[in-house]
Design an enzyme around this catalytic site. Sequence first.
Site, PDB file in Angstrom:
ATOM      1  N   ARG A  16       0.794  -1.222   0.000  1.00  0.00           N
ATOM      2  CA  ARG A  16       0.000   0.000   0.000  1.00  0.00           C
ATOM      3  C   ARG A  16       0.832   1.281   0.000  1.00  0.00           C
ATOM      4  O   ARG A  16       0.569   2.197  -0.786  1.00  0.00           O
ATOM      5  CB  ARG A  16      -0.941   0.033   1.226  1.00  0.00           C
ATOM      6  N   THR A  17       1.817   1.356   0.893  1.00  0.00           N
ATOM      7  CA  THR A  17       2.545   2.629   1.004  1.00  0.00           C
ATOM      8  C   THR A  17       3.261   2.934  -0.304  1.00  0.00           C
ATOM      9  O   THR A  17       3.182   4.043  -0.832  1.00  0.00           O
ATOM     10  CB  THR A  17       3.523   2.587   2.189  1.00  0.00           C
TER      11      THR A  17
ATOM     12  N   HIS B 142       5.591   5.858  11.399  1.00  0.00           N
ATOM     13  CA  HIS B 142       5.029   5.790  10.036  1.00  0.00           C
ATOM     14  C   HIS B 142       4.085   6.986   9.916  1.00  0.00           C
ATOM     15  O   HIS B 142       2.859   6.853   9.928  1.00  0.00           O
ATOM     16  CB  HIS B 142       4.280   4.470   9.874  1.00  0.00           C
TER      17      HIS B 142
ATOM     18  N   LYS C 189      25.325  -4.022  -3.245  1.00  0.00           N
ATOM     19  CA  LYS C 189      26.786  -3.998  -3.399  1.00  0.00           C
ATOM     20  C   LYS C 189      27.450  -3.375  -2.171  1.00  0.00           C
ATOM     21  O   LYS C 189      28.651  -3.166  -2.153  1.00  0.00           O
ATOM     22  CB  LYS C 189      27.170  -3.181  -4.636  1.00  0.00           C
TER      23      LYS C 189
ATOM     24  N   ARG D 158      11.520   3.761   2.932  1.00  0.00           N
ATOM     25  CA  ARG D 158      11.179   2.800   3.997  1.00  0.00           C
ATOM     26  C   ARG D 158      12.446   2.011   4.322  1.00  0.00           C
ATOM     27  O   ARG D 158      13.149   1.557   3.411  1.00  0.00           O
ATOM     28  CB  ARG D 158      10.069   1.846   3.565  1.00  0.00           C
TER      29      ARG D 158
HETATM   30  N1  ASP Z   1       1.700  -1.666   6.666  1.00  0.00           N
HETATM   31  C1  ASP Z   1       1.967  -1.234   8.021  1.00  0.00           C
HETATM   32  C2  ASP Z   1       3.424  -0.877   8.181  1.00  0.00           C
HETATM   33  O1  ASP Z   1       4.167  -0.874   7.232  1.00  0.00           O
HETATM   34  C3  ASP Z   1       1.481  -2.208   9.042  1.00  0.00           C
HETATM   35  C4  ASP Z   1       2.079  -3.580   8.998  1.00  0.00           C
HETATM   36  O2  ASP Z   1       3.015  -3.858   8.242  1.00  0.00           O
HETATM   37  O3  ASP Z   1       1.594  -4.418   9.766  1.00  0.00           O
HETATM   38  O4  ASP Z   1       3.821  -0.568   9.290  1.00  0.00           O
END
Ligand code: ASP
Length: 337
Positions: free
Chosen positions: A85-86, A164, A115, A136
Amino acid sequence: MLMEQEKHRMMEPLFDYDVMGGQPALVGNGLTGMDILSVDQFDKAKIDYIFARAREMREMVEIVGAADLVKGNVLACIFYEPSTRTSSSFIAAMERLGGSVIPITGGVQFSSVSKGETLQDTMRTLEQYADVIVLRHPQIGAAIAAAEAATVPVINAGDGAGEHPTQALLDLFTIQEELGTLDGLTVSMVGDLRFGRTVHSLSKLLSMYNVKLNLVSPEILRLPLTTMNQVRDAGIDVRETHDVADIIADTDVLYVTRVQKERFSDLSEYEQVKNQYEITTELMTHAKEKMVIMHPLPRVGEIHYDVDRDPRAAYFRQVRNGMYIRMALLAGVLGRA
Ligand code: ASP
């Protein structure tokens, strides 16, 4: 406090459907050029501003699908941890705003990270091509280190078990849109409150409002003390329990989370606490008629699939809100909203 110019912006519609693109940068939005690293950076005025912009983004997408508000701008999206999703919502957001994306989301094993390149060098490279970087990373604090290395804005899309912030903003926006208010609510957070970065960010954001917090978790997955102290210092009434049955009847927002298997160094501990909570249609018969069930997703059994038919199940609407919030943030950071 909002500057006069910002107040004025909140009133003005962002889109003129005949004339899009080419607008001068809006330096008074309070977001231009800003790194988004933690929810601690936001106050109520900024949140209201972002929500107002997100509603405009929703309207624009519903009417015309896409605009060219950030045409010519490039987003580098680099994910050192899995994401559905993100990553996709940031990509969709940038594309619906007319910008383009360098997606390094299919696995950093295909980038020079494999690398042995440092995060700092990766940031200094991506900024040569991109106007904003979404990152991320599995380590807490990685986004701060990245922002120190980069001269373009860095947006934290999750730093390990840290924060987050963009998820928390979309969570808060979902609560506002679903229930029409952020005040006077009882919010119950269920599951992995220790490693759940969305919980850390959301509980801090909620602390700015008049809410009651119920924290439901196994003993070893309680909310970290630093976050708990921040919430309590803000004067929030917090109740901790191990049992969802204790809180279901007076809950307005049931925020369910996955136990974060990847954060356990001892998998036998994970085995003890996994599958502890299951939201079922039977449990929901004890909940208020007007309330919402939310989840940052992915779910791995915490919410039964037949609960999806319950109109109170807001988790896929929450997913869609993520795109509007990220459109508002990208446009804001790039000085276009
Ligand atoms: N998608 C959310 C996160 O990246 C929650 C999860 O992974 O459980 O933190």
